[in-house]
Design a protein around this motif. Structure first.
Motif, PDB file in Angstrom:
ATOM      1  N   ALA A   4       0.761  -1.144   0.062  1.00 22.80           N
ATOM      2  CA  ALA A   4       0.042  -0.099   0.018  1.00 22.80           C
ATOM      3  C   ALA A   4       1.034   1.384   0.167  1.00 22.80           C
ATOM      4  N   ASP A   6      -8.215   2.857  -3.448  1.00 22.47           N
ATOM      5  CA  ASP A   6      -8.973   2.143  -2.499  1.00 22.47           C
ATOM      6  C   ASP A   6     -10.343   2.429  -2.239  1.00 22.47           C
ATOM      7  N   GLN A  14     -10.803  -1.591   2.019  1.00 15.50           N
ATOM      8  CA  GLN A  14      -9.451  -2.404   2.753  1.00 15.50           C
ATOM      9  C   GLN A  14      -9.939  -4.019   3.212  1.00 15.50           C
ATOM     10  N   CYS A  34     -14.573  -6.953  -0.441  1.00 17.95           N
ATOM     11  CA  CYS A  34     -13.496  -5.879  -0.934  1.00 17.95           C
ATOM     12  C   CYS A  34     -12.715  -6.881  -2.087  1.00 17.95           C
ATOM     13  N   GLU A  84      -9.622  -7.157  -4.602  1.00 14.53           N
ATOM     14  CA  GLU A  84      -8.343  -6.351  -4.672  1.00 14.53           C
ATOM     15  C   GLU A  84      -7.776  -6.963  -6.034  1.00 14.53           C
ATOM     16  N   GLU A 140      -6.807  -1.604  -7.943  1.00 12.06           N
ATOM     17  CA  GLU A 140      -7.715  -1.166  -7.055  1.00 12.06           C
ATOM     18  C   GLU A 140      -8.144  -1.969  -6.122  1.00 12.06           C
ATOM     19  N   ARG A 141      -8.821  -1.521  -5.088  1.00 12.77           N
ATOM     20  CA  ARG A 141      -9.806  -2.452  -4.102  1.00 12.77           C
ATOM     21  C   ARG A 141     -11.107  -1.604  -4.180  1.00 12.77           C
TER      22      ARG A 141
END
Length: 185
Positions: free
Chosen positions: A29, A36, A39, A53, A55, A59-60
């Motif tokens: 990160a 983001d 998280q 979420c 990942e 991007e997340r």
């Protein structure tokens, strides 16, 4: 037992392909230009049930496990170590008995892994076992939409299905092979 063996084999293949889990890539990160939105999956709670979420290298973001074709989620989808497995089959319509039996077989195997082994073995360097989460999709009306949802949105490393070889060949040729996703039919 056969489906459990297939799960363990698929998990082994995912490890060989260096896939740490269904939705997480190792990203630093501090040095990554990643955008983001979230998280962890609980950051997506405001959107409703069945959001995770996801990942990627860029991007997340919060994504839905559900779609018009994918209506079944079975397992601890909020667990950060979860391995998502997709199923494809005609779960509605005249051939639904074939698709429903595939989905039910995968549910049974996932329950067996959960109840007898506490999930899949941990990744190297980790002590955390990995629960299997089923995302079940109906490919009777639009097989490519269901397959793309599993591959592009959910990020599954493996799909079990479809019920018919012609459909499986189409799904594999158009979506899973180019994406490097294992498909067991």
């Amino acid at each position: 037992v056969l489906w459990t063996s297939l799960f363990l084999s698929a998990a082994g293949c995912a490890d060989l392909l260096d896939i740490p889990s269904s939705r997480h890539l190792e990203v630093d990160a501090a040095t990554s230009p990643i955008k983001d939105e979230c998280q962890v999956s609980t950051d997506c709670d405001a959107r409703g049930a069945h959001y995770i979420c996801r990942e990627t290298a860029k991007e997340r973001r919060c994504v839905s496990l559900l779609s018009p074709q994918c209506t079944v989620v079975d397992g601890d989808y909020l667990n950060p170590n979860a391995v998502f497995v997709g199923t494809l089959g005609p779960t509605q319509g005249p051939s639904s008995s074939a698709g429903v039996s595939i989905e039910n077989s995968v549910r049974l195997a996932a329950a067996e892994l959960r109840n007898t082994m506490n999930g899949l073995p941990p990744l190297p360097g980790s002590a955390e076992r990995r629960p299997v989460v089923l995302v079940g999709c109906n490919d009777a009306d639009d097989e490519l939409a269901a397959t793309r949802h599993l591959v592009d949105v959910v990020g599954v490393p493996v799909i079990i299905g479809s019920a018919f070889s012609g459909v499986s060949i189409h799904e594999a040729s158009a979506v899973t092979i180019p994406a490097g996703v294992l498909m067991i039919s």
